[in-house]
Design an enzyme around this catalytic site. Structure first.
Site, short mmCIF file in Angstrom:
data_model
loop_
_atom_site.label_atom_id
_atom_site.label_comp_id
_atom_site.label_asym_id
_atom_site.label_seq_id
_atom_site.Cartn_x
_atom_site.Cartn_y
_atom_site.Cartn_z
N SER A 209 0.82 -1.19 0.03
CA SER A 209 -0.04 -0.05 0.05
C SER A 209 0.95 1.13 0.17
O SER A 209 2.10 1.27 -0.28
CB SER A 209 -0.99 0.02 1.27
OG SER A 209 -1.88 0.89 1.18
N ASN A 210 0.34 2.43 0.27
CA ASN A 210 1.14 3.56 0.51
C ASN A 210 0.54 4.50 1.57
O ASN A 210 -0.35 4.20 2.24
CB ASN A 210 1.20 4.26 -0.80
CG ASN A 210 -0.47 4.62 -1.49
OD1 ASN A 210 -0.88 5.32 -0.55
ND2 ASN A 210 -0.70 4.04 -2.41
N HIS A 211 1.14 5.63 1.81
CA HIS A 211 0.93 6.53 2.81
C HIS A 211 -0.43 7.46 2.59
O HIS A 211 -0.62 8.17 3.57
CB HIS A 211 1.90 7.19 3.24
CG HIS A 211 3.39 6.67 3.56
ND1 HIS A 211 3.57 5.82 4.62
CD2 HIS A 211 4.65 6.70 2.84
CE1 HIS A 211 4.64 5.27 4.44
NE2 HIS A 211 5.33 5.52 3.27
N ALA A 277 -4.35 7.64 -4.39
CA ALA A 277 -3.09 7.04 -4.64
C ALA A 277 -3.04 5.48 -4.92
O ALA A 277 -3.14 4.66 -3.94
CB ALA A 277 -2.19 7.14 -3.40
#
Ligand code: PMT
Length: 402
Positions: A209-211, A277
């Site tokens: 995943s990402n932030h 995102a």
């Protein structure tokens, strides 16, 4: 508030509350609105067209054809004429037609043709109102973006007491006045916003995943909402709460799920904002069991994910406006402008992952918003709330919109 010049379609259906539509008509006319009434056949059993024609100062329509002159009552023109379509009272039968796209009379045909916002004021006995089928139909019509004027509680025609009374005409009038009081060019428009990260599973307990926190997307959602738009969110897993009263929302995890949810909504949108995102890659295989640790290194084969903005960019209609984001770390403007073209955006919002206070997680951001014709706006480091307002200002400068 004065409704001078506002054109209101008032649908009246077969409920004992139809008598209240006379009072509602009087209130709307007194506020300066033009009111065109369309009655269902069963409404004629509860109130005469003559009463409503006298009060609205217009012929009341009920059939596709005028029984006297044979003239065709054009449901498409009616749907285009109106600034707002109110159905009060809304019977369980007409509700079921609206929820399922049935079209067997002038009222339901006009509803399906209407491009203006629709307000629905249901009225029925309390057990009907609580029936699962009615609850499901109410949920469906709201998910289409219609505004529900929920039934009020009190004594019902059956002598029972509970929720099922049509909202009182005075309360409907104040809802109508509130609706028109929202100052904005986005009144009655629909916007889809993707926000947050996606999660791409590796095995039952791990994912890529990402932030992304969803803050940027939510700020844009609030800006559209307070400008009168109908907001549809497709959100990856985020921790910030989303108000179920304010936004239609679909929660997803993977890029594939986000794409499917966005594609299902895309056709009815005026605007699409791709703030999410989205992971560009996902594990080619999802392990069925938790991958056991071993002494050696582990590599994971990744496959390309669907590019949501690119795919929906191919479906974009002339009158739709797509706004994309670019999160870059180098050659920022070059990459952003390339995405503007490749993904068929009308605007792209460039933000840098290198900039202090910008990008993921922060309450602030610094963006450059590029138009296709080269114009751009530079925000400086400001709150994401202000960035969202700037994005809406730039949308108003897009040629399709002017
Ligand atoms: O959520 P926050 O914590 O507030 O952070 C905000 C943000 C940094 C996430 C946001 O401002 C932002 O930049 N979102 C886009 C991040 C991104 O994926 O940018 P990109 O350059 O990789 O993608 C370009 C565009 O294509 C984006 O509109 C993206 O949503 C879209 N995209 C990308 C990949 C993909 N598979 N599908 C897409 O739709």
């Amino acid at each position: 508030m004065n409704l001078q010049g506002k054109r209101i379609l008032l649908g009246v259906t077969g409920s004992i509350a139809a008598y209240k539509s006379a009072h509602l008509t009087r209130l709307l006319i007194k506020s300066g609105a033009e009111v065109q009434i369309i009655m269902s056949a069963s409404a004629l059993d509860f109130i005469t067209p003559l009463t409503l024609a006298t009060l609205s100062k217009r012929l009341v329509l009920s059939d596709f054809f005028d029984t006297k002159t044979g003239a065709w009552n054009n449901h498409v023109e009616l749907g285009l004429w109106a600034d707002l379509f109110i159905v009060a009272p809304l019977s369980a039968n007409t509700l079921a037609k609206f929820a399922n796209g049935h079209c067997d009379n002038l009222l339901s045909a006009t509803y399906l043709s209407a491009r203006c916002p629709v307000m629905l004021a249901p009225a029925m006995d309390l057990d009907m109102y609580q029936h699962p089928a009615v609850r499901e139909n109410l949920r469906k019509v709201q998910s289409f973006g219609n505004i529900l004027l929920d039934a009020e509680s009190g004594e019902l025609a059956s002598g029972l007491s509970g929720q099922g009374r049509m909202m009182e005409p005075e309360h409907i009038l104040s809802q109508v006045e509130k609706f028109f009081s929202i100052k904005s060019d986005f009144l009655g428009k629909k916007v889809l916003i993707t926000l947050g990260p996606t999660q791409e599973p590796i095995d039952p307990v791990r994912y890529i995943s990402n932030h992304s926190s969803g803050k940027m997307g939510l700020a844009i959602a609030n800006a559209f909402k307070s400008s009168g738009a109908e907001v549809f969110l497709v959100s990856g897993p985020i921790s910030i709460p989303l108000d179920p009263e304010a936004f239609h929302q679909t929660r997803v995890e993977s890029a594939t799920e986000m794409f499917e949810a966005a594609r299902n909504l895309h056709y009815m949108m005026d605007f699409c904002v791709f703030a999410a995102a989205v992971a560009d890659y996902a594990p080619a295989e999802i392990a069925k069991e938790k991958i056991k640790k071993s002494e050696s290194e582990m590599s994971i084969l990744l496959k390309k994910n669907v590019d949501i903005a690119f795919e929906l960019g191919k479906l974009k209609k002339q009158e739709q406006i797509h706004i994309g984001f670019a999160l870059e770390t180098e050659k920022e403007e070059l990459h952003a402008k390339a995405k503007l073209d490749k993904k068929n955006f009308d605007l792209i919002v460039l933000n840098s992952a290198n900039e202090v206070g910008a990008g993921f997680q922060h309450d602030t951001n610094r963006v450059k918003i590029f138009h296709r014709d080269g114009r751009f706006a530079d925000s400086g480091l400001i709150s994401k709330v202000k960035v969202a307002e700037l994005i809406l200002e730039e949308i108003k400068k897009v040629p399709v919109w002017i």
